[in-house]
Write a protein that holds these residues in place. Sequence first.
Motif, PDB file in Angstrom:
ATOM      1  N   SER A 102      16.915  -0.078  -3.203  1.00 60.61           N
ATOM      2  CA  SER A 102      17.178  -0.779  -1.950  1.00 60.61           C
ATOM      3  C   SER A 102      16.887  -2.269  -2.139  1.00 60.61           C
ATOM      4  O   SER A 102      15.829  -2.646  -2.645  1.00 60.61           O
ATOM      5  CB  SER A 102      16.286  -0.204  -0.843  1.00 60.61           C
TER       6      SER A 102
ATOM      7  N   HIS B  40      17.157   2.998   1.701  1.00 63.34           N
ATOM      8  CA  HIS B  40      17.758   1.752   2.177  1.00 63.34           C
ATOM      9  C   HIS B  40      18.154   1.882   3.639  1.00 63.34           C
ATOM     10  O   HIS B  40      18.944   2.770   4.000  1.00 63.34           O
ATOM     11  CB  HIS B  40      18.985   1.385   1.338  1.00 63.34           C
TER      12      HIS B  40
ATOM     13  N   CYS C  97      19.299   6.836   2.141  1.00 62.31           N
ATOM     14  CA  CYS C  97      19.507   5.782   3.126  1.00 62.31           C
ATOM     15  C   CYS C  97      18.820   6.171   4.430  1.00 62.31           C
ATOM     16  O   CYS C  97      18.557   7.351   4.673  1.00 62.31           O
ATOM     17  CB  CYS C  97      20.995   5.553   3.384  1.00 62.31           C
TER      18      CYS C  97
END
Length: 390
Positions: free
Chosen positions: A109, A139, A159
């Motif tokens: 990230s 991320h 994510c």
Amino acid sequence: MSGVVSKSLKMEAQDLPLEKTSSLPPNIIQTILTLMPLRDAFRTSILSRNWRNQCLNIPKLMFDDAVFQGPTCKNLSIRFKLLYIVYPILLLHQGPLLEFSLSISQLISCCEIDQIILHLSRIATLKKLTLCIESGDDHKLLPAFFNLQQLTVLKLQKCVFQPPVTFKVFSRLISLSFNNVSITAKVFLLFISNCPQLKDFTLIGDEKHLMGRWNSDFVELFECLPLVERLCMSWYPIKCFATGVMPQKLPTSLVHIKYLHLQGLSFAREIDLHSALLLVTSSPNIDTIILEMQYNPNEAVSQTAMNLIDQQDYSYVVLNHLRVITITNFSNMKTGMDFVKLILAKSTMLKIVDIMIDKRVDIHGEVKMLKELLQYPRASTRAEIRFESP
């Protein structure tokens, strides 16, 4: 067929003299470039100005490890690759971009990913997006990411999926893959309930990523997935939806499911066995089943799991379309044997049963198991049981 066509096109292009290669029509060049790995596609820019211009119009940008092979990229950091290779290519791109993929080993990230997503959010033609973070923190997706409402294929790994309050829906999604995506039950159900066209769905995660209380069951899940044809789930999401008193069968059959892939289940646990039985027996048109099982020789089999198949009536089950089933880490556990016995008895078109035996099963247990499996009655006379030992 497409593989044969692509190979043929590339061979024909290689056999052409340089002057003829350089003067190929733009649509032919585009077809050739699209079929090539991205690294090789950009190498063609040395052929002529025509090829160099067409390299800027490639409709698919797929950044993987192969793009960064070679001594010049070997020692570059991930952030350097993103900032000075990926991002400039994206900025220079002309024409419609249909597909973008960022899946590089050790991808972390970082703010450079935000720059890339911000640029992608302005591209109205983008249909397919893959973003796979490989290590470090998850991320957090920018609010701009949720402007990509024209997507039909979305694949995310590591994510944080937290839409803004103004987020509408990804109503055109056909394929969705969440692999260790941080998301709450409320956001997840709201999101997939507004993806009515989903046909290919993958949910892999653990307690860290599937956050909060998950009180929904399989009935509610599949109400949100009425058209799903391919389903892949890992153990923890299955556990999340195996709540309350689980039915023997779903109230509405999963008539569209053709492919089922379950990971990390154990035949020793009642909830795992019940979930596998529920999904399989509720899918009358299923073609392929893959079960990546867990086996722990020290794990005791629960009594309810031991008797689950014997005590339930599966006379209504008909699997007339099942052709292939693969089970890994298989042992001579009664529950697993009973499961295979049921599948063999109900699958009239079955062709292949691949059993990969766990390496911790001793030779005596293996021989006993093989003899028993081969004696089970089969609804399909063509069913071949294939064993693979470690």
